[in-house]
Each structure stands twice: as C-alpha cells, then as structure tokens.
Motif scaffolding. Structure first.
Motif, PDB file in Angstrom:
ATOM      1  N   THR A 177       0.837  -1.191   0.000  1.00 30.77           N
ATOM      2  CA  THR A 177       0.000   0.000   0.000  1.00 30.77           C
ATOM      3  C   THR A 177       0.878   1.250   0.000  1.00 30.77           C
ATOM      4  O   THR A 177       2.031   1.224   0.448  1.00 30.77           O
ATOM      5  CB  THR A 177      -0.930   0.027   1.225  1.00 30.77           C
ATOM      6  OG1 THR A 177      -0.143  -0.075   2.427  1.00 30.77           O
ATOM      7  CG2 THR A 177      -1.921  -1.127   1.175  1.00 30.77           C
ATOM      8  N   VAL A 179       0.842   4.976   1.357  1.00 27.12           N
ATOM      9  CA  VAL A 179       0.140   5.852   2.298  1.00 27.12           C
ATOM     10  C   VAL A 179       0.819   7.208   2.399  1.00 27.12           C
ATOM     11  O   VAL A 179       0.207   8.242   2.131  1.00 27.12           O
ATOM     12  CB  VAL A 179       0.042   5.196   3.691  1.00 27.12           C
ATOM     13  CG1 VAL A 179      -0.700   6.131   4.652  1.00 27.12           C
ATOM     14  CG2 VAL A 179      -0.652   3.843   3.594  1.00 27.12           C
ATOM     15  N   THR A 180       2.075   7.210   2.776  1.00 26.70           N
ATOM     16  CA  THR A 180       2.789   8.468   2.972  1.00 26.70           C
ATOM     17  C   THR A 180       3.191   9.079   1.628  1.00 26.70           C
ATOM     18  O   THR A 180       3.236   8.394   0.597  1.00 26.70           O
ATOM     19  CB  THR A 180       4.051   8.254   3.822  1.00 26.70           C
ATOM     20  OG1 THR A 180       4.988   7.451   3.074  1.00 26.70           O
ATOM     21  CG2 THR A 180       3.711   7.552   5.129  1.00 26.70           C
TER      22      THR A 180
END
Length: 213
Positions: A177, A179-180
């Motif tokens: 994934t 995210v940041t």
C-alpha cells in the motif's frame, strides 16, 4: 413495403452512426483530437515513459466527474476546491462482450509534475491506485493507494493529473500500500505495469490544476 433504395439508405445511415460512435469512443469530448493525440501533444506519453509498444491502437476515453464540478475532458483546468473529493469514474474498456464482467483492470491517477513542472524530481506522485477491478465496477477493486487530492506548488505552473486504465492478465497479488507522500513519490507507471504484466494503457484522461497565491 420499403423500397430497396430506402433500405440501402437506412443500412448506410446505421453504419455511419456506428462508425461515428466508435470514433467518439476514443475522442476527447468537445475537442478535435483523440485521447492519444492529446496525450502526445501534452507530453504525457513521453513524461510517463509509457511503453508505446503496449499502447493499444487507440486509447479510450475515461469519463470522470468531480462533485459540483465540470467533467474532466482531456486537459480541462480545475480548481483545488473542485478536486478535494475523488471523482466519479465510469468506464467500460471490457465492452459488452460475453464474460466482460470477469476481466480484470487496474486504474491509477498520477502527477508527473511534482514538485514543479520545471523540476519534476518526484515524478510521478501516485494519487490513486485500484487493482483487480472486475469489469467496470470500481467497487470490486482492491485499493492500494487511497485518493490523494491534488496539491500543486503555488505559483509554479499547472500540474497535469493523469488517469490511466490497464488490463490485467490475472489478479495482482501485490498487497503493498502507498500511504505516505514518500511512498507515493517517484512512482514508475511503466515499471509497475511491466512488473504486473499489465497491458495498455487502454484508456486515459487528464486535467490541469494550478494554485496562485
């Protein structure tokens, strides 16, 4: 009974309509160019390093619409306020053929102009990534990167925000994934496509957004 001439006229009329509909399937609405022509003119194919041998004969148009905003039409200029929430995406790259709803697709949105168009050292920022979409139902897909609203650097020019659809030969097994911002930066579209054996892009669209203080 209809005369042979009338039947012939209807036959040609239907074929002209079908050809025009097919032609419009690959054309940017309200513009005199195809999606592929628009991508080339705006240097999207070059800057995203898209593998031209993988591009289908024609790139289809992805209809998108942001809430309370105009539709995205190949280079339209949208405001930061208009793009805060994810757009509605409607596409049918599988067509209405038998078993089309079982085909798998990948949808992504990227910004190749980060941090600025003149100094795109973070090319590309991944703004949205959904894989394993069945047919044209986005809700069936697995989201690897949730929608990230555009945030172009103020007073540094407009950024291009590009949407792409690829066809998958099988389910994408990756569960990585993003995210940041660091994880989303320098996302390589073509590398991701090659790694997961994706075909395309078979559909696309994009808009521009700039912020002036």
């Amino acid at each position: 009974m209809f005369s042979p001439f009338f039947k012939l006229f209807i036959f040609f009329l239907v074929n002209i309509i079908n050809v025009q509909s097919q032609h419009n399937y690959f054309r940017c609405p309200y513009r005199y160019e195809s999606v592929e022509e628009s991508f080339r003119e705006n240097k999207i194919i070059r800057d995203l390093d898209l593998d031209e041998t993988q591009i289908y004969d024609n790139i289809q148009f992805i209809p998108l619409k942001y809430p309370n905003s105009d539709k995205v039409t190949c280079g339209a200029y949208l405001t930061k306020k208009a793009t805060m929430k994810e757009p509605q995406v409607t596409f049918d790259p599988a067509g209405k053929k038998k078993g089309a709803d079982k085909k798998l697709f990948t949808f992504m949105m990227v910004d190749p102009d980060a941090p600025t168009p003149r100094n795109a050292t973070s090319r590309s920022i991944l703004h949205w990534l959904v894989v394993n979409i069945k047919g044209n139902n986005m809700k069936t897909g697995t989201t690897l990167a949730k929608y990230l609203p555009p945030a172009p650097t103020p007073n540094k020019g407009a950024h291009r925000y590009v949407f792409l659809i690829y066809r998958q030969p099988k389910e994408v097994a990756s569960r990585k994934t993003y995210v940041t911002l660091q994880e989303r930066s320098n996302f390589q579209v073509t590398s991701f496509a090659i790694q997961n054996r994706l075909s395309g892009p078979l559909a696309g669209n994009f808009f521009n957004e700039a912020v002036q203080n």
